[in-house]
Design an enzyme around this catalytic site. Structure first.
Site, short mmCIF file in Angstrom:
data_model
loop_
_atom_site.label_atom_id
_atom_site.label_comp_id
_atom_site.label_asym_id
_atom_site.label_seq_id
_atom_site.Cartn_x
_atom_site.Cartn_y
_atom_site.Cartn_z
N GLY A 1 2.93 2.20 10.84
CA GLY A 1 3.90 3.27 10.67
C GLY A 1 4.64 3.63 11.94
N HIS B 1 -9.39 1.24 5.33
CA HIS B 1 -8.07 1.38 5.95
C HIS B 1 -8.20 2.28 7.17
CE1 HIS B 1 -3.91 2.47 6.61
NE2 HIS B 1 -3.60 1.38 5.95
N SER C 1 3.81 -2.29 10.29
CA SER C 1 5.27 -2.41 10.45
C SER C 1 5.82 -3.77 10.04
CB SER C 1 5.67 -2.05 11.90
OG SER C 1 5.29 -0.71 12.18
N LYS D 1 0.23 4.28 -0.22
CA LYS D 1 -0.36 5.45 0.44
C LYS D 1 -0.12 6.72 -0.40
CE LYS D 1 -0.04 3.08 4.84
NZ LYS D 1 0.07 3.13 6.28
N GLU E 1 -6.50 4.64 8.18
CA GLU E 1 -6.33 6.07 7.89
C GLU E 1 -7.62 6.66 7.31
OE1 GLU E 1 -2.74 5.46 5.68
OE2 GLU E 1 -1.77 4.89 7.55
N GLU F 1 -5.10 -4.82 10.69
CA GLU F 1 -4.07 -3.80 10.86
C GLU F 1 -4.31 -3.06 12.18
OE1 GLU F 1 -2.26 -2.69 6.77
OE2 GLU F 1 -3.88 -1.31 7.21
N ASN G 1 0.88 -1.18 0.00
CA ASN G 1 0.00 0.00 0.00
C ASN G 1 0.91 1.22 0.00
OD1 ASN G 1 -1.73 2.08 0.54
ND2 ASN G 1 -2.36 1.34 2.57
P1 13P Z 1 3.25 0.31 7.74
O1 13P Z 1 3.75 -0.98 7.08
O2 13P Z 1 3.98 1.51 7.29
O3 13P Z 1 3.15 0.15 9.22
O4 13P Z 1 1.75 0.50 7.20
C1 13P Z 1 0.85 -0.55 7.26
C2 13P Z 1 -0.37 -0.18 6.50
O5 13P Z 1 -1.11 0.70 6.89
C3 13P Z 1 -0.64 -0.89 5.25
O6 13P Z 1 -1.91 -0.63 4.77
#
Ligand code: 13P
Length: 253
Positions: free
Chosen positions: A172, A94, A212, A11, A96, A166, A9
């Site tokens: 992150g 997601h 992560s 982003k 976010e 997640e 992803n």
């Molecule tokens: P990270 O791998 O940066 O923690 O992000 C995970 C994520 O949100 C994938 O959709």
């Protein structure tokens, strides 16, 4: 046997030019990988990346889509637009989208149903916040998100749905859930799915872990019986970081 699905992803990163370059590196370096592989660039990068992926085994994904098919929805991107670009799967719900943009379970469910109706495979994301985990509510939260996200999805369609667990506190932050913690929640999601559909459907459900994931921890996570893939954020932005995750079972990490 469930196939592993390793997805990147991207982003809100990469210009179209950078995205094309990264996609090209991945196509070259992921040749021969037997897992299902997917990359999800931003909307504006989709056309260029779609060209690069043609003839490769990497699938094209999107990070979101509108809940409506078309019309006066300024700033939105429709399912038909994604299909026209060769997108096969779409990340929905997601954390976010839920926490920064206020998407509700009801809105996410409308998107899931529209994606399925139009032939796009949804990746439905669920996950608890740190406060919810500390209050002992992680299981309840992910089960509710799973149930509400899938409301009205028929048994005939549900085989095309992927779930992604997640935990919000692991995204992150560099803090990965331990394989045991992740496995516990993945097991709960599978049980929840068995109750909503059937044990057979639950057995076939692919549940990715996200938060992560890196080359160093991918193999341990994937070794858990209920973890069937990874949804990778930060480590999907460089071929050198993503390739070892996709090749987690080749002993190079
Ligand atoms: P990270 O791998 O940066 O923690 O992000 C995970 C994520 O949100 C994938 O959709």
């Amino acid at each position: 046997m469930r196939p592993y699905l390793i997805a990147g992803n991207w982003k809100m990163n990469q210009t179209p030019e950078e995205a094309v370059q990264l996609a090209g590196e991945l196509v070259r370096q992921l040749q021969g990988v037997k897992h299902k592989l997917l990359i999800a660039p931003s909307f504006v990068c989709l056309p260029g990346v779609a060209e690069v992926l043609k003839g490769s085994s990497l699938l094209l994904g999107a990070q979101n889509m509108a809940a409506e098919e078309e019309g006066a929805f300024t700033g939105e991107t429709s399912v038909n637009m994604l299909l026209a670009l060769g997108v096969k799967a779409v990340i929905l719900g997601h954390s976010e989208r839920r926490h920064i943009f206020g998407e509700t379970d009801e809105l996410i469910n409308a998107k899931v149903r529209l994606a399925l109706a139009k032939g796009l495979e949804p990746i439905l994301c669920v996950g608890e916040t740190l406060e919810e985990r500390q209050a002992g509510r992680a299981g309840e939260v992910v089960k509710t998100q799973t149930r509400k996200g899938l409301a009205g999805v028929s048994p005939a369609d549900v085989g095309r749905v992927t779930l992604a667990y997640e935990p919000v506190w692991a995204i992150g932050t560099g803090k990965t859930a331990t394989p045991q913690d992740a496995e516990e929640i993945h097991g709960l999601i599978r049980d929840c799915f068995a109750g909503l559909y059937s044990p057979r459907e639950a057995e076939n459900l692919v549940i990715q872990y996200g938060g992560s994931v890196k080359g160093e921890n991918a193999a341990q996570l994937m070794a858990q019986p209920n973890i069937d893939g990874a949804l990778v954020g930060g480590a999907s932005l460089k071929a050198a970081a993503f390739v070892p995750i996709a090749r987690f079972d080749e002993g190079r990490t």
